[in-house]
Design a protein around this motif. Structure first.
Motif, PDB file in Angstrom:
ATOM      1  N   PRO A 247       0.665  -1.209   0.171  1.00 57.14           N
ATOM      2  CA  PRO A 247      -0.024  -0.120  -0.011  1.00 57.14           C
ATOM      3  C   PRO A 247       0.788   1.442   0.053  1.00 57.14           C
ATOM      4  CG  PRO A 247       0.024  -0.849   2.215  1.00 57.14           C
ATOM      5  CD  PRO A 247       0.960  -1.809   1.364  1.00 57.14           C
ATOM      6  N   ILE A 248       1.076   1.669  -1.033  1.00 60.17           N
ATOM      7  CA  ILE A 248       2.310   2.723  -1.218  1.00 60.17           C
ATOM      8  C   ILE A 248       1.912   4.085  -1.151  1.00 60.17           C
ATOM      9  CG2 ILE A 248       2.315   3.052  -3.792  1.00 60.17           C
ATOM     10  CD1 ILE A 248       5.329   2.763  -3.742  1.00 60.17           C
ATOM     11  N   GLU A 249       0.656   4.312  -1.480  1.00 58.61           N
ATOM     12  CA  GLU A 249      -0.050   6.048  -1.318  1.00 58.61           C
ATOM     13  C   GLU A 249      -1.424   5.768  -1.107  1.00 58.61           C
ATOM     14  OE1 GLU A 249       0.622   9.930  -3.932  1.00 58.61           O
ATOM     15  OE2 GLU A 249      -0.660   8.211  -4.794  1.00 58.61           O
ATOM     16  N   MET A 250      -1.816   6.763  -0.453  1.00 56.45           N
ATOM     17  CA  MET A 250      -3.377   7.066  -0.139  1.00 56.45           C
ATOM     18  C   MET A 250      -3.763   8.555  -0.327  1.00 56.45           C
ATOM     19  SD  MET A 250      -3.919   4.343   3.145  1.00 56.45           S
ATOM     20  CE  MET A 250      -2.463   4.839   4.158  1.00 56.45           C
ATOM     21  N   ALA A 251      -5.012   8.766  -0.486  1.00 58.01           N
ATOM     22  CA  ALA A 251      -5.505   9.988  -0.584  1.00 58.01           C
ATOM     23  C   ALA A 251      -6.724   9.861  -0.022  1.00 58.01           C
ATOM     24  CB  ALA A 251      -5.519  10.496  -1.993  1.00 58.01           C
ATOM     25  N   LEU A 252      -7.561  11.027   0.452  1.00 59.94           N
ATOM     26  CA  LEU A 252      -8.765  11.217   1.156  1.00 59.94           C
ATOM     27  C   LEU A 252      -9.956  11.417  -0.043  1.00 59.94           C
ATOM     28  CD1 LEU A 252      -8.335  13.268   4.136  1.00 59.94           C
ATOM     29  CD2 LEU A 252      -8.624  10.799   4.144  1.00 59.94           C
ATOM     30  N   THR A 253     -10.869  10.761   0.089  1.00 66.74           N
ATOM     31  CA  THR A 253     -12.100  10.700  -0.837  1.00 66.74           C
ATOM     32  C   THR A 253     -13.306  11.259  -0.127  1.00 66.74           C
ATOM     33  OG1 THR A 253     -12.897   8.538  -0.693  1.00 66.74           O
ATOM     34  CG2 THR A 253     -11.113   8.994  -2.279  1.00 66.74           C
ATOM     35  N   ALA A 254     -14.242  11.400  -0.474  1.00 67.12           N
ATOM     36  CA  ALA A 254     -15.599  11.929  -0.028  1.00 67.12           C
ATOM     37  C   ALA A 254     -16.183  10.588   0.956  1.00 67.12           C
ATOM     38  CB  ALA A 254     -16.530  12.263  -0.972  1.00 67.12           C
ATOM     39  N   THR A 255     -15.792   9.475   0.528  1.00 67.49           N
ATOM     40  CA  THR A 255     -16.401   8.429   1.308  1.00 67.49           C
ATOM     41  C   THR A 255     -15.138   7.532   2.003  1.00 67.49           C
ATOM     42  OG1 THR A 255     -16.151   6.682  -0.808  1.00 67.49           O
ATOM     43  CG2 THR A 255     -18.058   7.981  -0.353  1.00 67.49           C
ATOM     44  N   GLY A 256     -13.979   7.776   1.829  1.00 67.18           N
ATOM     45  CA  GLY A 256     -12.931   6.953   2.520  1.00 67.18           C
ATOM     46  C   GLY A 256     -11.705   7.520   1.931  1.00 67.18           C
ATOM     47  N   ILE A 257     -11.087   6.475   1.463  1.00 68.99           N
ATOM     48  CA  ILE A 257      -9.618   6.751   1.074  1.00 68.99           C
ATOM     49  C   ILE A 257      -9.453   6.043  -0.244  1.00 68.99           C
ATOM     50  CG2 ILE A 257      -8.608   6.501   3.214  1.00 68.99           C
ATOM     51  CD1 ILE A 257      -7.546   3.841   2.566  1.00 68.99           C
ATOM     52  N   ARG A 258      -8.759   6.529  -1.171  1.00 71.00           N
ATOM     53  CA  ARG A 258      -8.139   6.072  -2.717  1.00 71.00           C
ATOM     54  C   ARG A 258      -6.730   5.641  -2.389  1.00 71.00           C
ATOM     55  NH1 ARG A 258      -9.763   9.429  -7.749  1.00 71.00           N
ATOM     56  NH2 ARG A 258     -11.880   8.110  -6.961  1.00 71.00           N
ATOM     57  N   LEU A 259      -6.773   4.250  -2.590  1.00 69.47           N
ATOM     58  CA  LEU A 259      -5.193   3.496  -2.405  1.00 69.47           C
ATOM     59  C   LEU A 259      -4.646   2.982  -3.550  1.00 69.47           C
ATOM     60  CD1 LEU A 259      -3.368   1.930  -0.136  1.00 69.47           C
ATOM     61  CD2 LEU A 259      -4.992   0.194  -0.380  1.00 69.47           C
ATOM     62  N   VAL A 260      -3.244   3.373  -3.498  1.00 68.07           N
ATOM     63  CA  VAL A 260      -2.602   2.812  -4.725  1.00 68.07           C
ATOM     64  C   VAL A 260      -1.645   1.739  -4.070  1.00 68.07           C
ATOM     65  CG1 VAL A 260      -0.404   3.294  -6.330  1.00 68.07           C
ATOM     66  CG2 VAL A 260      -2.490   5.032  -5.815  1.00 68.07           C
ATOM     67  N   THR A 261      -1.939   0.614  -4.551  1.00 68.07           N
ATOM     68  CA  THR A 261      -1.030  -0.862  -4.111  1.00 68.07           C
ATOM     69  C   THR A 261      -0.151  -0.988  -5.394  1.00 68.07           C
ATOM     70  OG1 THR A 261      -2.986  -2.097  -5.180  1.00 68.07           O
ATOM     71  CG2 THR A 261      -2.760  -2.163  -2.957  1.00 68.07           C
ATOM     72  N   HIS A 262       1.067  -1.174  -4.997  1.00 64.43           N
ATOM     73  CA  HIS A 262       2.487  -1.035  -5.991  1.00 64.43           C
ATOM     74  C   HIS A 262       2.567  -2.235  -6.817  1.00 64.43           C
ATOM     75  CE1 HIS A 262       6.467   0.176  -6.678  1.00 64.43           C
ATOM     76  NE2 HIS A 262       6.948  -1.010  -6.302  1.00 64.43           N
ATOM     77  N   GLY A 263       2.171  -3.227  -6.399  1.00 65.49           N
ATOM     78  CA  GLY A 263       2.542  -4.483  -7.600  1.00 65.49           C
ATOM     79  C   GLY A 263       3.443  -5.300  -7.183  1.00 65.49           C
ATOM     80  N   HIS A 264       3.882  -6.238  -8.134  1.00 62.05           N
ATOM     81  CA  HIS A 264       5.085  -7.108  -7.750  1.00 62.05           C
ATOM     82  C   HIS A 264       6.461  -6.846  -8.239  1.00 62.05           C
ATOM     83  CE1 HIS A 264       2.981 -10.368  -5.962  1.00 62.05           C
ATOM     84  NE2 HIS A 264       2.073 -10.502  -6.950  1.00 62.05           N
ATOM     85  N   PHE A 265       7.487  -7.009  -7.524  1.00 60.76           N
ATOM     86  CA  PHE A 265       8.717  -7.190  -8.067  1.00 60.76           C
ATOM     87  C   PHE A 265       9.584  -8.557  -7.558  1.00 60.76           C
ATOM     88  CE2 PHE A 265      13.491  -6.691  -7.400  1.00 60.76           C
ATOM     89  CZ  PHE A 265      13.815  -6.283  -8.848  1.00 60.76           C
ATOM     90  N   PRO A 266      10.096  -9.124  -8.784  1.00 60.61           N
ATOM     91  CA  PRO A 266      10.062  -8.893 -10.188  1.00 60.61           C
ATOM     92  C   PRO A 266       8.703  -8.969 -10.733  1.00 60.61           C
ATOM     93  CG  PRO A 266      11.648 -10.521  -9.573  1.00 60.61           C
ATOM     94  CD  PRO A 266      10.843 -10.425  -8.339  1.00 60.61           C
ATOM     95  N   LEU A 267       8.482  -8.282 -12.046  1.00 58.28           N
ATOM     96  CA  LEU A 267       7.197  -7.930 -12.397  1.00 58.28           C
ATOM     97  C   LEU A 267       6.563  -9.441 -12.512  1.00 58.28           C
ATOM     98  CD1 LEU A 267       7.883  -5.174 -15.220  1.00 58.28           C
ATOM     99  CD2 LEU A 267       7.515  -5.046 -12.664  1.00 58.28           C
ATOM    100  N   SER A 268       5.252  -9.332 -12.395  1.00 59.09           N
ATOM    101  CA  SER A 268       4.549 -10.870 -12.640  1.00 59.09           C
ATOM    102  C   SER A 268       4.122 -10.412 -14.170  1.00 59.09           C
ATOM    103  CB  SER A 268       3.318 -10.647 -11.879  1.00 59.09           C
ATOM    104  OG  SER A 268       2.411  -9.506 -11.841  1.00 59.09           O
ATOM    105  N   ARG A 269       3.694 -11.694 -14.814  1.00 49.32           N
ATOM    106  CA  ARG A 269       3.274 -11.868 -16.007  1.00 49.32           C
ATOM    107  C   ARG A 269       2.321 -10.624 -16.571  1.00 49.32           C
ATOM    108  NH1 ARG A 269      -0.265 -14.054 -19.492  1.00 49.32           N
ATOM    109  NH2 ARG A 269      -1.360 -14.840 -17.734  1.00 49.32           N
ATOM    110  N   VAL A 270       1.239 -10.587 -15.722  1.00 50.06           N
ATOM    111  CA  VAL A 270       0.273  -9.506 -15.667  1.00 50.06           C
ATOM    112  C   VAL A 270       0.294  -8.956 -14.539  1.00 50.06           C
ATOM    113  CG1 VAL A 270      -2.210  -9.248 -15.870  1.00 50.06           C
ATOM    114  CG2 VAL A 270      -1.279 -11.116 -17.069  1.00 50.06           C
TER     115      VAL A 270
END
Length: 597
Positions: A247-270
């Motif tokens: 969970p690398i970054e968050m921001a407030l929204t009108a109803t809660g939070i907007r969350l950015v999840t970073h993903g895998h390293f090494p990169l996954s196929r998708v």
């Protein structure tokens, strides 16, 4: 900031992190010219080490300067570079290589992983990209050794390069406190977010689930990625929500939070990096996934980019690699009128792509897009985008909004690969109405006295402020050296009408009695900033920083999240480091710096 190996870092950002193409990293044949294409290239046998660098090491970035790295580190860095000109790895007699054992690399991927051991007793682990390694050497062993001799002869010893700034006076403006939170100590906190309306503190924690100890996959690590929701007043935990990746970054929204999840390293196929809206009401979490299937998302902004009155999403993804295969992007997901109707019933998870009602447009695909900031940089009333690129190429770019969903690109600054760009913010520091930029560079994964990893101090790291002179011209006006700087916040903390800077370091100089991991830079006008520190008893290494009012007194405080990053901090730093003595063997995962102004 990417914060994992493969970044060019940290980030958290660089964020987080972090973390790496060390000095070079491109494949493809070297370009030469003959009678039909320009001046002929000198025969290799007649070329100096510097000339060979200018011939072979400039395909995707500026030629590294010997001053960029220490004399002791250059041979290691050059061994890594050798992969991209087809060297076989046995050219230096004082090194030996070992492949990763199967338990550390159970599945082969797009990287060639190996340990490099030197006769000086140090080692490094490296991850060159297989698809950019030529099958046939592009220079002779003798020429490769000439390059090594050039760098070693013209570089400084590491002990001359690792000195940090003297400790600044204590900041009277801030009172550090360890809040009473229902939160385990010793965590890796990638993000925090204060919600003053709902009186909540969100804490995003991880152990970097697919990377530990140079690629080792450990069963169950994906269970450690979560967001803890705490009552801001009492510190009581209200919820703990598992998420699919960091969970690398968050921001407030009108109803809660907007969350950015970073993903895998090494990169996954998708890709599995995602942007999701979360609500935490009535004891039940409700997710709505907006974007999915990306590779190593780092940062996002919610801004109306095309002037239609609808808030769009701008986000950058670091990817992993040195060319188009990196899957790095800077993209805008334009909101359409359909979005408002679709959002209430949006799915918790969607296939790769965007939810109905969002229209994706990619505006840049540079490998290593680690940070971005949005402001009207040319005064035409439209939001523009500044971005830092930090994978091999180190560039500060500006994308000017043309008003028709196209952007014109300008390169504001560029540097050599060890620059280690991590993050940037935009603010008007001199009050002239034009947004300026503060840029942090400090990506130095495992480079500062982490076990027997060869030290790699980089005194060019730090905090730089660029003045917007108008007409798309930016000039550096201030520099503060800070080893391993990764993230900053910009606010008028002291209430004098101009923005100040607070910054943290994830890769400090661990050889110091008290490594510098936090600095407050008070804006004194005229692009002068006075550094201030916090007391030694609150020393820790930090991964996240947030500016927010945590106690409701109307003043902007600072929230710091611990950077207990596996393998990238000394393994015994919490109990054995001089700056941690008398602290009981625990490091709080979150501390507050309460504004006393």
């Amino acid at each position: 900031m990417s914060l994992k190996p493969g970044s060019g870092p940290a980030a958290p950002l660089r964020v987080l992190l972090v973390a790496t193409i060390l000095v070079a990293g491109c494949g493809g044949p070297a370009e030469t010219t003959g009678p039909a294409g320009g001046p002929a290239v000198a025969p290799a046998a007649a070329m100096t080490g510097k000339a060979l660098v200018d011939r072979h090491c400039v395909r995707c970035h500026l030629a590294p300067d010997p001053a960029d790295l220490a004399k002791e580190y250059w041979p290691y860095a050059l061994h890594y570079m050798g992969n991209y000109v087809g060297m076989k790895g046995d050219e230096f007699a004082d090194f030996r290589t070992e492949d990763f054992p199967p338990e550390l690399e159970p599945a082969k991927d797009y990287t060639k992983r190996y340990f490099l051991y030197g006769s000086d007793g140090y080692f490094r682990d490296f991850y060159p990209f297989r698809q950019h390694i030529p099958a046939v050497p592009e220079m002779s062993r003798e020429d490769f050794q000439k390059i090594r001799e050039y760098y070693v002869a013209n570089a400084r010893p590491w002990k001359e390069m690792e000195l940090q700034e003297p400790k600044a006076p204590l900041a009277k403006l801030f009172r550090p406190v360890v809040p009473k939170l229902d939160l385990e100590p010793d965590a890796l906190v990638l993000s925090t977010l204060v919600d003053p309306v709902r009186q909540r503190l969100y804490v995003g924690r991880t152990v970097i689930d697919d990377w530990v100890g140079g690629g080792e996959r450990r069963e169950g690590f994906d269970q450690w990625d979560d967001v803890a929701v705490l009552d801001l007043a009492t510190g009581k935990r209200l919820a703990t929500q598992q998420v699919t990746s960091d969970p690398i970054e968050m921001a407030l929204t009108a109803t809660g939070i907007r969350l950015v999840t970073h993903g895998h390293f090494p990169l996954s196929r998708v890709g599995i990096a995602a942007i999701t809206d979360w609500e935490f009401e009535g004891g039940k979490a409700r997710p709505r996934m907006l974007v999915n299937g990306k590779q190593r998302l780092v940062q996002h902004h919610t801004v109306d980019m095309n002037g239609d009155g609808l808030a769009d999403i701008v986000a950058n993804a670091f990817g992993d690699g040195v060319a188009a295969d990196a899957q790095a992007i800077l993209a805008i997901w334009y909101q359409t009128p359909e979005y408002a109707r679709r959002w209430p019933a949006a799915a918790a998870e969607i296939p790769p792509g965007a939810m109905p009602g969002l229209r994706e447009k990619v505006i840049a695909e540079d490998s290593g897009l680690i940070s971005s900031a949005i402001a009207d940089f040319n005064g035409d009333g439209r939001p523009d985008i500044a971005a830092v690129i930090a994978q091999g190429r180190q560039e500060l770019i500006l994308l000017i909004n043309n008003g028709d969903e196209t952007f014109t690109r300008h390169v504001l600054d560029r540097h050599t690969p060890s620059w280690g760009g991590n993050s940037l913010n935009a603010a008007d520091f001199d009050g002239d109405g034009d947004p300026d930029l503060v840029v942090l560079n400090g990506d130095n994964v495992a480079g500062n006295h982490i076990g027997k990893v060869v030290p790699a101090p980089r005194p060019q790291h730090g905090i730089r402020v660029y003045r917007n002179d108008g007409d798309l011209k930016f000039q550096q006006q201030f520099y503060y050296r800070m080893h391993g700087a990764i993230r900053s916040v910009v606010r008028d903390f002291d209430g004098d009408g101009d923005p100040d800077i607070a910054a943290i370091a994830l890769f400090p100089q661990w050889s110091e009695d008290e490594p510098e991991t936090f600095v407050y830079l008070e804006n004194k006008g005229g692009f002068r900033f006075e550094p201030r520190s916090i007391a030694r008893e609150f020393f820790s290494v930090w991964c996240s920083i947030e500016a927010a009012d945590v106690n409701g007194d109307g003043r902007t405080d600072i929230v710091l999240g611990l950077g207990n990053f596996p393998e990238l901090v000394p393994p015994d730093w919490i109990t054995a480091h001089k700056a941690m003595q008398g602290r009981g063997g625990k490091a709080p995962s979150v501390i507050y710096l309460l504004n006393q102004g």
